[in-house]
Design a protein around this motif. Sequence first.
Motif, PDB file in Angstrom:
ATOM      1  N   ASN A 161       0.815  -1.216   0.000  1.00 28.56           N
ATOM      2  CA  ASN A 161       0.000   0.000   0.000  1.00 28.56           C
ATOM      3  C   ASN A 161       0.846   1.263   0.000  1.00 28.56           C
ATOM      4  N   VAL A 162       1.883   1.283   0.807  1.00 29.06           N
ATOM      5  CA  VAL A 162       2.748   2.461   0.884  1.00 29.06           C
ATOM      6  C   VAL A 162       3.456   2.700  -0.446  1.00 29.06           C
ATOM      7  N   LEU A 163       4.051   1.646  -1.012  1.00 26.81           N
ATOM      8  CA  LEU A 163       4.804   1.813  -2.257  1.00 26.81           C
ATOM      9  C   LEU A 163       3.899   2.135  -3.443  1.00 26.81           C
ATOM     10  N   VAL A 164       2.768   1.457  -3.544  1.00 28.51           N
ATOM     11  CA  VAL A 164       1.853   1.738  -4.658  1.00 28.51           C
ATOM     12  C   VAL A 164       1.315   3.162  -4.539  1.00 28.51           C
ATOM     13  N   ALA A 165       0.956   3.595  -3.342  1.00 24.07           N
ATOM     14  CA  ALA A 165       0.480   4.968  -3.153  1.00 24.07           C
ATOM     15  C   ALA A 165       1.575   5.972  -3.502  1.00 24.07           C
ATOM     16  N   ARG A 166       2.788   5.668  -3.112  1.00 25.60           N
ATOM     17  CA  ARG A 166       3.912   6.575  -3.382  1.00 25.60           C
ATOM     18  C   ARG A 166       4.188   6.693  -4.878  1.00 25.60           C
ATOM     19  N   PHE A 167       4.189   5.556  -5.573  1.00 22.69           N
ATOM     20  CA  PHE A 167       4.516   5.556  -7.001  1.00 22.69           C
ATOM     21  C   PHE A 167       3.363   6.051  -7.881  1.00 22.69           C
ATOM     22  N   LEU A 168       2.126   5.721  -7.534  1.00 26.41           N
ATOM     23  CA  LEU A 168       0.994   6.087  -8.394  1.00 26.41           C
ATOM     24  C   LEU A 168       0.399   7.444  -8.083  1.00 26.41           C
ATOM     25  N   GLY A 169       0.614   7.936  -6.875  1.00 26.47           N
ATOM     26  CA  GLY A 169      -0.018   9.188  -6.487  1.00 26.47           C
ATOM     27  C   GLY A 169      -1.461   8.942  -6.069  1.00 26.47           C
ATOM     28  N   GLY A 183       5.492  -7.601  -8.165  1.00 26.03           N
ATOM     29  CA  GLY A 183       4.946  -7.396  -9.498  1.00 26.03           C
ATOM     30  C   GLY A 183       4.416  -5.989  -9.691  1.00 26.03           C
ATOM     31  N   SER A 184       3.739  -5.460  -8.676  1.00 29.18           N
ATOM     32  CA  SER A 184       3.194  -4.102  -8.775  1.00 29.18           C
ATOM     33  C   SER A 184       4.301  -3.072  -8.935  1.00 29.18           C
ATOM     34  N   VAL A 185       5.309  -3.158  -8.099  1.00 29.06           N
ATOM     35  CA  VAL A 185       6.406  -2.201  -8.177  1.00 29.06           C
ATOM     36  C   VAL A 185       7.133  -2.321  -9.516  1.00 29.06           C
ATOM     37  N   LEU A 186       7.401  -3.543  -9.940  1.00 29.44           N
ATOM     38  CA  LEU A 186       8.083  -3.751 -11.220  1.00 29.44           C
ATOM     39  C   LEU A 186       7.279  -3.167 -12.382  1.00 29.44           C
ATOM     40  N   LEU A 187       5.991  -3.467 -12.437  1.00 29.96           N
ATOM     41  CA  LEU A 187       5.178  -2.984 -13.554  1.00 29.96           C
ATOM     42  C   LEU A 187       4.964  -1.474 -13.501  1.00 29.96           C
ATOM     43  N   ILE A 188       4.926  -0.898 -12.308  1.00 22.89           N
ATOM     44  CA  ILE A 188       4.856   0.567 -12.208  1.00 22.89           C
ATOM     45  C   ILE A 188       6.139   1.178 -12.758  1.00 22.89           C
ATOM     46  N   LEU A 189       7.283   0.622 -12.353  1.00 22.14           N
ATOM     47  CA  LEU A 189       8.565   1.147 -12.826  1.00 22.14           C
ATOM     48  C   LEU A 189       8.736   0.980 -14.335  1.00 22.14           C
ATOM     49  N   LEU A 190       8.090  -0.042 -14.910  1.00 19.34           N
ATOM     50  CA  LEU A 190       8.141  -0.250 -16.358  1.00 19.34           C
ATOM     51  C   LEU A 190       7.142   0.637 -17.101  1.00 19.34           C
ATOM     52  N   GLY A 191       6.360   1.430 -16.349  1.00 17.09           N
ATOM     53  CA  GLY A 191       5.464   2.394 -16.968  1.00 17.09           C
ATOM     54  C   GLY A 191       4.031   1.931 -17.185  1.00 17.09           C
ATOM     55  N   PHE A 192       3.617   0.848 -16.563  1.00 21.45           N
ATOM     56  CA  PHE A 192       2.261   0.332 -16.782  1.00 21.45           C
ATOM     57  C   PHE A 192       1.228   0.927 -15.830  1.00 21.45           C
ATOM     58  N   GLY A 193       1.666   1.655 -14.818  1.00 17.22           N
ATOM     59  CA  GLY A 193       0.752   2.360 -13.930  1.00 17.22           C
ATOM     60  C   GLY A 193      -0.279   1.483 -13.259  1.00 17.22           C
ATOM     61  N   VAL A 194      -1.533   1.996 -13.225  1.00 12.99           N
ATOM     62  CA  VAL A 194      -2.628   1.304 -12.539  1.00 12.99           C
ATOM     63  C   VAL A 194      -2.888  -0.058 -13.176  1.00 12.99           C
ATOM     64  N   GLU A 195      -2.844  -0.124 -14.498  1.00 12.05           N
ATOM     65  CA  GLU A 195      -3.069  -1.402 -15.187  1.00 12.05           C
ATOM     66  C   GLU A 195      -2.037  -2.436 -14.747  1.00 12.05           C
TER      67      GLU A 195
END
Length: 195
Positions: A36-44, A169-181
């Motif tokens: 939750n902390v990392l996804v909130a931090r990365f996605l806004g 997986g969430s952090v990796l895909l966010i860093l690869l630019g896939f965002g919420v999807e």
Amino acid sequence: NGLTQKTQTLQARIVLGSVVLLSGSSLTTAINLAYNVLVARFLGPKGFGQATVVYTILTLISAVTLSFQIISAKLVAQQSSAEGKAAVYRGLHRGAWGCGILAAIVLLLLQRAISDYLNLPGSLLVALLAIGAAFYVPLGTRRGYIQGSYGFRRLATNLVVEGMFRLGGSVLLILLGFGVEGVIAANVVAVIMAY
């Protein structure tokens, strides 16, 4: 004397299993907090809100998942033979797949309406969720079988593995630019891997 010894052995297994399961659940909770902390931090705020609302739908479906898990655990534990445990599991597992596929179909049929109602950027998020729902309900039956067979260590490991796949997986895909999807896709993969 033999019956007393067998009862004490079973009680010891349950107590030890409960400690293992509590430890696994605690680790899973810590992983979910980090998620939750990392996804909130990365996605806004906006992206995190979208991911959370979609994930909340899966959490609502977890009522069915937990029902299958509780019933499976209880009925499997009541069986004295491995064959009996397997037979109960097979029957419940088929029913769970039916419910999971039904939930997936309903989500797919209503994906546009759900997306519009929740102000999501597109219906892809709900379509991804439908895939996860199909696996999530039978996962409850599988976990119930493990629990009813006193496989507490396997159950704890399964919970932790799901959390780790969700987080990594969430952090990796966010860093690869896939965002919420990417976050929703990682959640779906985590459920499939846990299954």
